[in-house]
Design a protein around this motif. Structure first.
Motif, PDB file in Angstrom:
ATOM      1  N   VAL A 187      17.087  -2.366  27.861  1.00 23.11           N
ATOM      2  CA  VAL A 187      15.926  -1.407  27.480  1.00 23.11           C
ATOM      3  C   VAL A 187      16.231  -1.044  25.860  1.00 23.11           C
ATOM      4  O   VAL A 187      16.700  -0.528  25.743  1.00 23.11           O
ATOM      5  N   ILE A 188      14.762  -0.833  25.259  1.00 21.71           N
ATOM      6  CA  ILE A 188      14.320  -0.169  23.843  1.00 21.71           C
ATOM      7  C   ILE A 188      13.820   1.258  23.590  1.00 21.71           C
ATOM      8  O   ILE A 188      12.526   1.363  24.687  1.00 21.71           O
ATOM      9  N   THR A 189      14.727   1.563  22.956  1.00 22.78           N
ATOM     10  CA  THR A 189      13.533   3.312  23.626  1.00 22.78           C
ATOM     11  C   THR A 189      13.469   3.562  21.827  1.00 22.78           C
ATOM     12  O   THR A 189      12.307   5.116  21.941  1.00 22.78           O
ATOM     13  N   GLU A 190      13.386   2.539  21.297  1.00 22.66           N
ATOM     14  CA  GLU A 190      12.869   3.200  19.546  1.00 22.66           C
ATOM     15  C   GLU A 190      12.053   1.820  19.672  1.00 22.66           C
ATOM     16  O   GLU A 190      11.817   0.526  19.587  1.00 22.66           O
ATOM     17  N   PRO A 191      10.415   1.725  18.785  1.00 19.80           N
ATOM     18  CA  PRO A 191       9.383   0.624  19.018  1.00 19.80           C
ATOM     19  C   PRO A 191       9.997  -0.326  17.555  1.00 19.80           C
ATOM     20  O   PRO A 191      11.129   0.395  17.341  1.00 19.80           O
ATOM     21  N   MET A 192       9.858  -1.594  17.511  1.00 18.96           N
ATOM     22  CA  MET A 192      10.209  -2.380  17.009  1.00 18.96           C
ATOM     23  C   MET A 192       9.015  -3.033  16.207  1.00 18.96           C
ATOM     24  O   MET A 192       8.442  -2.902  17.159  1.00 18.96           O
ATOM     25  N   PRO A 193       8.423  -3.755  14.842  1.00 21.58           N
ATOM     26  CA  PRO A 193       7.477  -4.340  14.805  1.00 21.58           C
ATOM     27  C   PRO A 193       7.079  -5.591  15.052  1.00 21.58           C
ATOM     28  O   PRO A 193       6.034  -5.622  15.601  1.00 21.58           O
ATOM     29  N   SER A 194       7.595  -6.373  16.208  1.00 27.17           N
ATOM     30  CA  SER A 194       7.372  -7.563  16.408  1.00 27.17           C
ATOM     31  C   SER A 194       7.600  -7.459  18.424  1.00 27.17           C
ATOM     32  O   SER A 194       7.323  -8.498  18.806  1.00 27.17           O
ATOM     33  N   MET A 195       7.405  -5.911  18.543  1.00 22.22           N
ATOM     34  CA  MET A 195       6.717  -6.085  19.745  1.00 22.22           C
ATOM     35  C   MET A 195       5.370  -6.674  19.459  1.00 22.22           C
ATOM     36  O   MET A 195       4.831  -6.484  18.377  1.00 22.22           O
ATOM     37  N   PRO A 196       4.938  -6.829  20.912  1.00 22.78           N
ATOM     38  CA  PRO A 196       3.834  -7.507  21.314  1.00 22.78           C
ATOM     39  C   PRO A 196       2.508  -6.721  20.428  1.00 22.78           C
ATOM     40  O   PRO A 196       2.999  -4.997  20.914  1.00 22.78           O
ATOM     41  N   VAL A 197       2.063  -7.321  19.762  1.00 21.75           N
ATOM     42  CA  VAL A 197       0.227  -6.134  19.584  1.00 21.75           C
ATOM     43  C   VAL A 197      -0.376  -5.846  20.292  1.00 21.75           C
ATOM     44  O   VAL A 197      -1.183  -5.520  20.315  1.00 21.75           O
ATOM     45  N   GLY A 198      -0.484  -7.054  21.200  1.00 21.51           N
ATOM     46  CA  GLY A 198      -1.252  -6.485  22.752  1.00 21.51           C
ATOM     47  C   GLY A 198      -1.102  -8.075  23.645  1.00 21.51           C
ATOM     48  O   GLY A 198      -0.263  -9.511  23.010  1.00 21.51           O
ATOM     49  N   LEU A 213       0.822   2.872  18.962  1.00 20.70           N
ATOM     50  CA  LEU A 213       1.347   2.688  17.509  1.00 20.70           C
ATOM     51  C   LEU A 213       0.776   1.666  16.206  1.00 20.70           C
ATOM     52  O   LEU A 213       0.782   0.283  17.219  1.00 20.70           O
ATOM     53  N   ARG A 214       0.697   2.262  15.597  1.00 21.55           N
ATOM     54  CA  ARG A 214       0.781   1.202  14.296  1.00 21.55           C
ATOM     55  C   ARG A 214       1.390   0.560  13.151  1.00 21.55           C
ATOM     56  O   ARG A 214       1.790   2.240  12.952  1.00 21.55           O
ATOM     57  N   TRP A 215       1.928  -0.328  12.553  1.00 18.54           N
ATOM     58  CA  TRP A 215       2.874  -0.528  11.634  1.00 18.54           C
ATOM     59  C   TRP A 215       1.962  -0.690  10.552  1.00 18.54           C
ATOM     60  O   TRP A 215       1.111  -1.599  10.516  1.00 18.54           O
ATOM     61  N   PHE A 216       2.690   0.183   9.318  1.00 20.24           N
ATOM     62  CA  PHE A 216       1.984  -0.772   8.609  1.00 20.24           C
ATOM     63  C   PHE A 216       0.248  -0.329   8.305  1.00 20.24           C
ATOM     64  O   PHE A 216       0.162  -1.407   7.503  1.00 20.24           O
ATOM     65  N   GLY A 226       0.962  -1.189  -0.002  1.00 18.24           N
ATOM     66  CA  GLY A 226      -0.078  -0.415  -0.092  1.00 18.24           C
ATOM     67  C   GLY A 226       0.959   1.113  -0.173  1.00 18.24           C
ATOM     68  O   GLY A 226       1.945   1.088   0.071  1.00 18.24           O
ATOM     69  N   ASP A 227       0.265   2.115  -0.081  1.00 12.57           N
ATOM     70  CA  ASP A 227       0.273   3.701   0.523  1.00 12.57           C
ATOM     71  C   ASP A 227       0.698   4.507   0.685  1.00 12.57           C
ATOM     72  O   ASP A 227       1.227   6.038   0.984  1.00 12.57           O
ATOM     73  N   GLY A 228       0.301   3.567   2.262  1.00 11.19           N
ATOM     74  CA  GLY A 228       0.251   4.620   3.708  1.00 11.19           C
ATOM     75  C   GLY A 228       1.126   4.717   4.420  1.00 11.19           C
ATOM     76  O   GLY A 228       2.641   4.287   3.711  1.00 11.19           O
ATOM     77  N   PRO A 229       1.278   5.163   5.334  1.00  5.33           N
ATOM     78  CA  PRO A 229       2.547   5.623   6.000  1.00  5.33           C
ATOM     79  C   PRO A 229       2.900   4.373   6.567  1.00  5.33           C
ATOM     80  O   PRO A 229       2.770   3.034   6.451  1.00  5.33           O
ATOM     81  N   VAL A 230       4.428   4.008   7.758  1.00  2.00           N
ATOM     82  CA  VAL A 230       5.531   3.122   7.969  1.00  2.00           C
ATOM     83  C   VAL A 230       4.204   3.212   9.357  1.00  2.00           C
ATOM     84  O   VAL A 230       4.095   1.911   9.639  1.00  2.00           O
ATOM     85  N   ARG A 231       4.158   3.983  10.185  1.00  2.00           N
ATOM     86  CA  ARG A 231       3.793   4.224  11.324  1.00  2.00           C
ATOM     87  C   ARG A 231       2.535   5.355  11.319  1.00  2.00           C
ATOM     88  O   ARG A 231       2.600   6.370  10.492  1.00  2.00           O
ATOM     89  N   SER A 232       1.036   4.976  12.045  1.00  2.00           N
ATOM     90  CA  SER A 232       0.605   5.892  12.514  1.00  2.00           C
ATOM     91  C   SER A 232       0.646   5.714  14.234  1.00  2.00           C
ATOM     92  O   SER A 232       0.801   4.988  14.879  1.00  2.00           O
ATOM     93  N   ALA A 233       0.128   7.120  14.546  1.00  2.00           N
ATOM     94  CA  ALA A 233       0.436   6.980  16.100  1.00  2.00           C
ATOM     95  C   ALA A 233       1.372   6.864  16.158  1.00  2.00           C
ATOM     96  O   ALA A 233       2.915   7.140  16.234  1.00  2.00           O
ATOM     97  N   GLY A 234       0.874   7.001  18.032  1.00  2.00           N
ATOM     98  CA  GLY A 234       2.544   5.822  18.630  1.00  2.00           C
ATOM     99  C   GLY A 234       2.960   7.177  19.826  1.00  2.00           C
ATOM    100  O   GLY A 234       2.226   8.017  20.410  1.00  2.00           O
ATOM    101  N   PRO A 235       4.018   6.969  19.935  1.00  2.00           N
ATOM    102  CA  PRO A 235       5.334   6.509  19.741  1.00  2.00           C
ATOM    103  C   PRO A 235       5.412   4.639  20.113  1.00  2.00           C
ATOM    104  O   PRO A 235       6.506   4.188  18.977  1.00  2.00           O
ATOM    105  N   MET A 236       4.685   4.421  20.813  1.00  2.00           N
ATOM    106  CA  MET A 236       5.131   2.918  21.303  1.00  2.00           C
ATOM    107  C   MET A 236       3.743   2.460  21.472  1.00  2.00           C
ATOM    108  O   MET A 236       2.856   2.858  21.546  1.00  2.00           O
TER     109      MET A 236
END
Length: 667
Positions: A484-495, A92-95, A75-85
């Protein structure tokens, strides 16, 4: 041959391996760097590439979709929306505009005429059991099981639970489940009924797939009664599928079908068109893994299709340098996230080797030789045990195809590093990895571009902004601090399953440092980017690579009328496993008799696993607790390892500080 005392004296940081110009030029991460350079991103070293990946977060993760030609719709959407975590007020939502399916990315090769007849899976088990599957055969079986699951009413979002060993059927059912958009979750059959029920009742599965038993260390273990207990505790179950693994004639009493019946549908060859899969949102649940349950019920951790696909493509390709033509093995069970990581080898086109059985002696080294393993992965204790046993696999076996070795599960000591280069292979990268179930990956680990030094993890993973926080919550270098991890990663749990507002998720990782992921490990980051992990900063039990929380343990022990209270401590340190010590406070008029000890050991063996039977059971007059009633597991562990009482615990914060004297090691 190197003398044992020479190995024992290896200092931390000694360089043991350096990549040749040929290794660097041929590495997949080098190809990626060239690809980036053609697009205007120039990184001349691994450190520069890592810095770019954690600074230009969107650009890095977006590049992986193109570089690996991920199957799906970007798609042509952003890599991330909302967040930052993920747990921000606006999560945060990825893709957000993308669709993807894990199974579609694994089985894309089944439709390639040049690849479909190559081996995808090699299976070995105790008792001489062997099986191989080509890519086409794997896809064919997945299609058949997919049809069977649809016939059982499994649809998008339904949960399917597996009580299975590391066998091809576990992989096949998982891929079929994921292809439908249903959600997979598994436990190893050496877990007792209470531990499994604690996990599966939280996710309310529609279908249970289970074995009748398993083999381990030369013995057969009947699990049909346990399967019956699990079924009885899961009111949402509509169907049970039994795999007769030990006895071809095994059946459940009622309301169940066999795996052969599930997979009995006649299906067409998937052919060049590939397997039909559901197009799913990037963050659609793929599987549910479980935390160890240290402070309560195990947390049901949900990972998404897209995050796992991108993370495993990156980690396996760039850090372990795996791709088509490789044969990838990691010793694991279905109850450990390394099983999910192992099968991720299929995403990069590697052949995966699945093994079910005990890792006694040189068993795994022989397996590697017999199956032509090119990348061999185990828990650090197996390497240490091989060293202590005086094994020399590189001299005794044909490991000529081996070109990489991985270690995880606990820190590998410098002596273990040195033994690998002395007794296994002198010219391969040894990657010591650390990560966790929480992200289903290693976020510090190896790189084919960097030298290997004894006791040092080579680097922080690409896209993983790992830092060490000191006592004031600020980054520190060359000092031990909280990982600690100070920037998000896509494999962080979705919940977490059953946590719609994200409260439990937030409390688990983001309460200590708001907006920053606290992982629960001690880490030191060296000035050059190397890392040293010093183990958990919590009280998780780690026995034979199986991590389990103390709450599971207490539920078994404190069910005994004779036990008023208890405390369990694992004394394992850098260098291998320690002793598992159980302290009990008895009820009035009870005694710690031989019969009680025998029954305690038996219950722990059956309810948890044989690995969790304590080495010692000791009576104490009281269990130390904080004023708020929490048991002092970590301070007691420190005391047992020699830390003075006044340094191990704040006595003013204890409800009963006088009992600590009973936990001091004997002189």
């Amino acid at each position: 041959m190197t003398a044992d005392n020479e190995l024992a004296s290896v200092p931390e940081g000694v360089r043991l391996w350096k990549p040749s110009a040929e290794v660097i030029a041929g590495a997949r991460v080098t190809r990626y760097m060239t690809w980036l350079s053609d697009r205007g991103v120039r990184a001349r070293s691994y450190e520069e590439l890592w810095r770019w990946s954690v600074t230009e977060v969107d650009a890095f993760w977006d590049s992986l979709w193109s570089f690996f030609d991920v199957r799906g719709t970007r798609g042509d959407g952003p890599v991330r929306s909302a967040g930052p975590m993920p747990t921000s007020p606006d999560p945060l939502r990825w893709f957000p505009g993308a669709t993807i399916n894990y199974t579609g990315n694994v089985l894309r090769r089944a439709g390639d005429p040049a690849v479909r007849d190559r081996t995808a899976v090699v299976f070995r088990a105790e008792g001489g059991v062997e099986r191989t599957l080509t890519w086409a055969e794997l896809a064919h079986e997945v299609v058949a099981v997919r049809a069977g699951l649809r016939g059982l009413g499994v649809r998008r979002g339904d949960r399917v639970a597996g009580y299975l060993p590391n066998i091809p059927e576990a992989l096949i059912v998982f891929l079929a489940v994921a292809s439908l958009g249903a959600v997979w979750s598994s436990c190893s059959p050496d877990f007792g009924a209470p531990s499994v029920i604690d996990r599966f009742t939280q996710i309310e599965p529609k279908v249970l797939v289970a074995v009748d038993g398993y083999r381990y260390n030369g013995r057969e273990h009947d699990r049909l009664p346990v399967v019956g207990d699990i079924r009885a505790a899961l009111p949402t179950l509509e169907s049970t599928v039994l795999i007769p693994y030990l006895d071809p004639g095994a059946r459940l009493a009622e309301g169940a079908m066999t795996y052969a019946e599930l997979a009995g549908a006649t299906v067409d060859d998937p052919g060049a068109a590939g397997l039909d899969v559901e197009a799913l949102p990037f963050d659609h649940p793929l599987w549910i893994l479980y935390s160890s349950g240290t402070t309560g019920l195990p947390k049901p951790i949900v990972h998404g299709h897209g995050g796992v696909v991108l993370e495993h493509l990156k980690a396996l390709s760039f850090h372990q340098d795996l791709g088509p033509g490789d044969v990838f093995f990691w010793f694991t069970t279905t109850g450990w996230m390394m099983w999910n990581y192992l099968i991720g080898g299929l995403l990069v086109g590697a052949t995966v080797v699945m093994y079910d059985g005990a890792p006694n002696g040189d068993t795994l080294w022989r397996l590697a030789a017999e199956t032509g393993v090119t990348y061999f992965g185990v828990g650090a204790p197996y390497i240490v045990a091989s060293m202590k046993a005086g094994l020399r696999p590189g001299e005794e076996l044909d490991l000529s195809r081996l070109r990489g070795l991985g270690s995880t599960g606990s820190p590998l000591p410098p002596e273990g590093f040195a033994w690998v280069y002395d007794a296994v292979a002198g010219d391969i990268p040894l990657g010591s990895f650390s990560g966790g179930t929480d992200l289903c990956s290693g976020f510090v680990g190896g790189s084919p571009l960097l030298p290997v030094r004894a006791g040092i993890i080579q680097c922080r993973g690409l896209g993983a902004k790992v830092e060490a926080y000191g006592p004031t919550g600020e980054p520190v270098i060359d000092e031990v601090g909280e990982l600690v991890i100070t920037e998000p990663m896509p494999s962080m749990p979705v919940g977490f399953w059953g946590d719609p507002q994200g409260e439990r998720y937030r409390e688990s990782y983001f309460d200590t440092y708001p907006g920053v992921w606290r992982h629960g490990d001690w880490i030191k980051i060296l000035p050059d980017g190397g890392c040293v992990i010093y183990g958990r900063s919590d009280s998780t039990l780690n026995r034979g690579g199986v991590r389990m929380g103390t709450s599971d343990f207490y539920r078994v022990v404190e069910a005994f009328d004779e036990i008023a209270d208890s405390l369990v401590v694992d004394t394992g340190q850098l260098g291998g496993e320690g002793r598992l010590l159980l302290f009990v406070t008895l009820a009035p008029d009870a005694t710690l008799s031989d019969d009680l000890v025998r029954r305690l050991r038996g219950s722990l063996r059956s309810a948890l696993s044989p690995r969790h039977v304590p080495d010692e059971i000791t009576e104490v007059p009281g269990i130390p607790r904080t004023l708020s009633g929490k048991k002092l597991e970590v301070p007691v562990r420190k005391i047992l390892l020699g830390t003075p009482v006044e340094r191990a615990a704040n006595l003013d914060a204890l409800a009963n500080p006088e009992v600590l004297a009973h936990f001091m090691p004997a002189k």
